[in-house]
Scaffold this active site. Structure first.
Site, PDB file in Angstrom:
ATOM      1  N   ILE A   1       0.827  -1.213   0.000  1.00 38.32           N
ATOM      2  CA  ILE A   1       0.000   0.000   0.000  1.00 38.32           C
ATOM      3  C   ILE A   1       0.857   1.256   0.000  1.00 38.32           C
ATOM      4  O   ILE A   1       0.359   2.353  -0.215  1.00 38.32           O
ATOM      5  CB  ILE A   1      -0.964   0.022   1.206  1.00 38.32           C
ATOM      6  CG1 ILE A   1      -0.214  -0.121   2.536  1.00 38.32           C
ATOM      7  CG2 ILE A   1      -2.007  -1.075   1.059  1.00 38.32           C
ATOM      8  CD1 ILE A   1      -1.113  -0.040   3.752  1.00 38.32           C
TER       9      ILE A   1
ATOM     10  N   GLU B   1      12.932   3.785   1.952  1.00 38.75           N
ATOM     11  CA  GLU B   1      13.606   2.844   2.847  1.00 38.75           C
ATOM     12  C   GLU B   1      12.758   1.650   3.240  1.00 38.75           C
ATOM     13  O   GLU B   1      13.287   0.659   3.723  1.00 38.75           O
ATOM     14  CB  GLU B   1      14.052   3.579   4.120  1.00 38.75           C
ATOM     15  CG  GLU B   1      15.068   4.679   3.838  1.00 38.75           C
ATOM     16  CD  GLU B   1      15.233   5.621   5.006  1.00 38.75           C
ATOM     17  OE1 GLU B   1      14.339   5.642   5.871  1.00 38.75           O
ATOM     18  OE2 GLU B   1      16.242   6.333   5.051  1.00 38.75           O
ATOM     19  N   ALA B   2      11.448   1.742   3.058  1.00 37.94           N
ATOM     20  CA  ALA B   2      10.571   0.666   3.522  1.00 37.94           C
ATOM     21  C   ALA B   2       9.353   0.532   2.635  1.00 37.94           C
ATOM     22  O   ALA B   2       8.944   1.483   1.973  1.00 37.94           O
ATOM     23  CB  ALA B   2      10.134   0.927   4.966  1.00 37.94           C
TER      24      ALA B   2
ATOM     25  N   ASP C   1       9.335  14.808  12.135  1.00 35.37           N
ATOM     26  CA  ASP C   1       9.128  14.825  10.680  1.00 35.37           C
ATOM     27  C   ASP C   1       7.652  15.014  10.345  1.00 35.37           C
ATOM     28  O   ASP C   1       7.118  14.377   9.442  1.00 35.37           O
ATOM     29  CB  ASP C   1       9.655  13.542  10.036  1.00 35.37           C
ATOM     30  CG  ASP C   1       9.802  13.665   8.521  1.00 35.37           C
ATOM     31  OD1 ASP C   1       9.870  14.813   8.020  1.00 35.37           O
ATOM     32  OD2 ASP C   1       9.837  12.628   7.827  1.00 35.37           O
TER      33      ASP C   1
ATOM     34  N   ASP D   1       4.708   7.299  10.299  1.00 31.27           N
ATOM     35  CA  ASP D   1       6.166   7.367  10.097  1.00 31.27           C
ATOM     36  C   ASP D   1       6.846   8.056  11.281  1.00 31.27           C
ATOM     37  O   ASP D   1       7.483   9.102  11.136  1.00 31.27           O
ATOM     38  CB  ASP D   1       6.501   8.089   8.785  1.00 31.27           C
ATOM     39  CG  ASP D   1       6.132   7.273   7.561  1.00 31.27           C
ATOM     40  OD1 ASP D   1       5.982   6.041   7.704  1.00 31.27           O
ATOM     41  OD2 ASP D   1       5.978   7.847   6.476  1.00 31.27           O
TER      42      ASP D   1
END
Length: 248
Positions: free
Chosen positions: A53, A58-59, A185, A204
């Site tokens: 999704i 990085e992921a 962030d 995140d």
């Protein structure tokens, strides 16, 4: 005479999707990852891992099914993770003072950090995914969406109530700081809009740090500025210094 059927040529779009799916599988689902996921399925944490999704730098995040509904499974890619960026957020965090600075150790520490940070969000009463489990480079958390479909980011769908949403996000930042934590962030890309009426959820949180981190106040100022800068385009006017003073 027997006529041979010609092989159907795969449409270009289908070829691209197949290639992308293969790349995702080869990048993400190595043997250690498959062993952890198999263990989670055997223990009843998960029933299946369905489809991607979100794909980040990085992921990759996948929707998964659980005995109770859905979950999100975030799998960090060891080789392509940003080593220097991760080190900047892990260094100075007293929870991870003895982490080795090779890629694998940093990624594993990052996942543990993200799990702990999600717990802090829950304790602070801030809307974010609920942590379920983690191991190595895999994080399992609650799924934010409706009827199995993931919610969209603030950047993608915008805000129909900008004054309210701006205030709610600043209040989230304040609650986290009161718990000795900063997301570090917050931006329209890391906020999901969930439900009707839409409510912001922070995602995140892996880079989040404790207030004792040497750059915590710098990160806090940046988070508040990002929120104010985004909602300014809707005509929301709030002063950075005044909002920081209210939080601190």
């Amino acid at each position: 005479m027997v006529r041979r059927e010609s092989k159907r040529k795969m449409p270009e779009r289908e070829q691209k999707q197949t290639k992308e799916r293969y790349l995702i599988e080869s990048e993400v689902f190595d043997r250690p990852v498959m062993m952890v996921l198999s263990d989670y399925i055997q223990k009843g944490v998960l029933r299946s891992v369905d489809y991607p999704i979100q794909k980040g730098k990085e992921a990759n995040v996948f929707r998964a099914t659980t005995p109770d509904g859905y979950a999100a499974v975030k799998i960090y890619r060891i080789e392509t993770s940003n080593f220097l960026r991760m080190a900047d957020y892990v260094n100075g965090d007293p929870r991870f003072g003895k982490v080795k600075h090779d890629k694998r150790s940093l990624v594993h520490a990052w996942v543990a950090k993200e799990f702990k940070n999600l717990n802090i969000c829950a304790e602070a009463g801030v809307s974010a995914p609920k942590p379920i489990a983690f191991k190595n480079n895999i994080l399992v958390m609650s799924f934010i969406g409706e009827e199995g479909m993931p919610d969209s980011t603030l950047q993608a769908v915008g805000s129909e109530e900008p004054e309210r949403h701006c205030g709610e996000l600043l209040e989230m930042i304040r609650k986290l700081w009161a718990r000795g934590f900063v997301h570090a962030d917050v931006s329209e890309f890391n906020i999901l809009m969930h439900g009707m009426p839409a409510e912001p959820y922070l995602i995140d949180v892996g880079q989040g740090v404790l207030a004792v981190h040497p750059k915590a106040r710098e990160f806090l100022r940046r988070d508040v500025w990002n929120v104010l800068h985004y909602f300014a385009k809707y005509g929301v006017r709030r002063e950075l210094e005044a909002e920081l003073q209210r939080i601190l």
